[in-house]
Design a protein around this motif. Structure first.
Motif, mmCIF file in Angstrom:
data_model
loop_
_atom_site.group_PDB
_atom_site.id
_atom_site.type_symbol
_atom_site.label_atom_id
_atom_site.label_comp_id
_atom_site.label_asym_id
_atom_site.label_seq_id
_atom_site.Cartn_x
_atom_site.Cartn_y
_atom_site.Cartn_z
ATOM 1 N N ALA A 37 -12.586 56.935 4.890
ATOM 2 C CA ALA A 37 -11.983 57.965 4.239
ATOM 3 C C ALA A 37 -10.544 57.528 3.765
ATOM 4 O O ALA A 37 -9.937 56.679 4.354
ATOM 5 N N THR A 38 -10.122 58.191 2.482
ATOM 6 C CA THR A 38 -8.962 57.787 2.044
ATOM 7 C C THR A 38 -7.871 58.955 1.853
ATOM 8 O O THR A 38 -8.192 59.848 1.388
ATOM 9 N N VAL A 39 -6.605 58.724 2.511
ATOM 10 C CA VAL A 39 -5.530 59.583 2.052
ATOM 11 C C VAL A 39 -4.613 59.150 1.531
ATOM 12 O O VAL A 39 -3.891 57.922 1.684
ATOM 13 N N THR A 40 -4.075 60.117 0.502
ATOM 14 C CA THR A 40 -2.985 59.590 -0.448
ATOM 15 C C THR A 40 -1.853 60.327 0.150
ATOM 16 O O THR A 40 -1.760 61.679 -0.160
ATOM 17 N N LEU A 41 -0.784 59.736 0.395
ATOM 18 C CA LEU A 41 0.738 60.543 1.074
ATOM 19 C C LEU A 41 1.557 60.302 -0.332
ATOM 20 O O LEU A 41 1.685 59.045 -0.738
ATOM 21 N N THR A 42 2.300 61.226 -0.587
ATOM 22 C CA THR A 42 3.571 61.081 -1.587
ATOM 23 C C THR A 42 5.036 61.264 -0.828
ATOM 24 O O THR A 42 4.784 61.974 0.526
ATOM 25 N N PRO A 43 5.887 60.631 -1.256
ATOM 26 C CA PRO A 43 7.182 60.863 -0.251
ATOM 27 C C PRO A 43 7.387 61.958 0.061
ATOM 28 O O PRO A 43 7.377 63.268 -0.882
ATOM 29 N N THR A 44 8.015 62.097 1.299
ATOM 30 C CA THR A 44 9.073 63.525 1.510
ATOM 31 C C THR A 44 10.269 63.490 0.840
ATOM 32 O O THR A 44 11.079 64.618 1.149
ATOM 33 N N ALA A 45 10.618 62.081 0.757
ATOM 34 C CA ALA A 45 12.178 62.143 0.081
ATOM 35 C C ALA A 45 12.147 60.785 -0.566
ATOM 36 O O ALA A 45 11.415 59.803 -0.308
ATOM 37 N N ASP A 46 12.949 60.880 -1.751
ATOM 38 C CA ASP A 46 13.110 59.420 -2.364
ATOM 39 C C ASP A 46 14.236 59.505 -3.285
ATOM 40 O O ASP A 46 14.680 60.551 -3.554
#
Length: 468
Positions: A37-46
């Motif tokens: 299974a693949t999970v794509t996370l995006t930043p909580t801050a940048d």
């Protein structure tokens, strides 16, 4: 600048030889495990910092950057959560911003940081946290409007908040899209049984499948000749799509033979068609099915699928019942469940999202929902005689940069032009005065899109997006 087709497709730490990298070879790994299974996370801050604006905070900027002159550094924060099972792959993905000056000889070096408490809206060059800790990898020469990735498997924890910092020793550094855009950084984590990879070659640069076409094509004017000329100039291996209202005024067999066939008929044998509302001016869209025959799919119902390279292509019928539980929606869910390709594109005629005078067609939402539920990547429609591109969205129209579907409307195939009545939410590009075709280059795990205008016109739109 490198062409989009020649973009780097190698992760740091991947088991490819130096000679293969130098030759620009592309290699795919085929996994035997069906439980991954693949999970794509995006930043909580940048954010980024710059030495020539030492007290300025760039937390809401659309641009991140790494450079040695003036010094720029980038900071990313991810909350690793929702991961179950053993992590078998983790990749940091960054998109080089499509702006002047973004072509670069150095995409920077990226490290884990010990400081995870910095604030996106508080960091400046004067108070920046230290970029210390484990080196995750480096990105070499980059080109604009292109994704690059670093293999961070076994270098990040299985859960918790992490910070990643990027620097460059080159004065010709790189600019990246931030989380304020639709191309925000990603941490792609795969869990499950560790597969036994088998290297298999994918098409070398320049030979990935091309899918090109439009809707609303042939009437008694010359617009269809202009768009047919664009396709004729492309490789003869390109697959063509015709997204409905292909032959005006009524989609009869005579209309197809008189108006469509002299121009787009040259590509008939390699066309994936879909019917539009004008096709149903005749009972059961008989002219459409008689003209295309087996190319229009089985049973004369207007829905079918086929594969192109690593892509699953689906043609659907927006002119018949699409409700949840209908024969078409049921077939679509079954087709998607059986699909083994990593990337999916679907097309039909009437758009769910549009800024054109033919308003959004909510009756197609169950089809969009089924595609979204199965992580499809692209939807292409026509109906409004213009071109429009939307951000990746959910079926309800909310931006979803993790698994949203990018929606294109291209009814610029040749039959007149329609103006826009208002700008719909999340519309990113529009044109209402240029005939043209929408060209997709279908890579093994991503796609390039390009609106190609008729001769004498200058409007274009292009980009690159990874598959889910």
């Amino acid at each position: 600048m490198q062409s989009r087709i020649q973009r780097l497709a190698v992760t740091v730490g991947a088991s490819l030889t130096a000679s293969a990298l130098a030759a620009g070879a592309l290699v795919a790994l085929t996994a035997s495990s069906a439980s991954a299974a693949t999970v794509t996370l995006t930043p909580t801050a940048d954010t980024r910092v710059q030495s020539n604006a030492a007290s300025t905070n760039y937390g809401t900027s659309s641009t991140l950057g790494v450079d040695a002159s003036e010094v720029q550094k980038t900071f990313l924060k991810f909350n690793i959560t929702g991961i179950s099972g053993t992590i078998t792959s983790a990749k940091l993905r960054l998109h080089v911003k499509n702006a002047a000056g973004a072509e670069s000889t150095s995409g920077g070096t990226w490290r884990l940081m010990s400081n995870t408490t910095w604030s996106e809206t508080g960091v400046t060059y004067n108070n920046q946290p230290a970029i210390d800790g484990t080196t995750l990898g480096s990105i070499g020469s980059v080109a604009v409007n292109t994704w690059y990735e670093i293999d961070v498997t076994d270098k990040i924890p299985a859960s918790g908040v992490i910070s990643i910092g990027g620097t460059s020793a080159s004065s010709n550094g790189a600019d990246f899209d931030s989380r304020e855009t639709s191309l925000d950084p990603q941490l792609v984590i795969t869990t499950g049984t560790t597969p036994t990879p088998t290297p298999t070659p994918t098409p070398t640069p320049g030979t990935d499948p091309i899918l090109v076409g439009a809707g609303d094509i042939a009437s008694t004017g010359s617009g269809d000749n202009a768009t047919a000329a664009l396709i004729s100039a492309m490789p003869s291996s390109a697959t063509v799509f015709a997204a409905g209202d292909n032959a005006y005024p009524d989609g009869t067999l005579s209309n197809y033979n008189t108006n469509y066939h002299p121009s787009w008929g040259a590509f008939k044998s390699r066309t994936i068609p879909a019917p539009g509302n004008h096709e149903y001016h005749t009972t059961g869209a008989s002219g459409y099915f008689d003209y295309f025959g087996a190319l229009a799919g089985p049973n004369r119902n207007g829905w079918f699928s086929k594969d192109l390279g690593n892509w699953h292509i689906i043609s659907l019928n927006s002119e018949v019942n699409m409700a949840a539980g209908s024969p078409q929606e049921t077939w679509l869910r079954q087709d998607l469940a059986a699909n083994t390709k990593p990337c999916t594109l679907a097309m039909w005629h009437s758009p769910l999202f549009t800024s054109g005078s033919h308003g959004p067609d909510s009756s197609v939402r169950p089809l969009f929902q089924a595609l979204y539920d199965h992580n499809a990547d692209v939807v292409v429609t026509g109906h409004n005689h213009n071109y429009e591109r939307f951000a990746p969205m959910t079926p309800s129209g909310a931006v979803d940069n993790t698994r949203g579907i990018r929606h294109f409307v291209n009814g610029a195939g040749g039959s007149s032009h329609y103006n826009f009545t208002s700008v719909a939410a999340n519309s990113q590009a529009r044109n209402a005065d240029t005939y043209g075709v929408l060209k997709f280059t279908l890579h093994s795990n991503s796609y390039d899109w390009e609106f190609v205008p008729e001769a004498g016109k200058t409007y274009t739109d292009s980009g690159t997006t990874a598959c889910h």
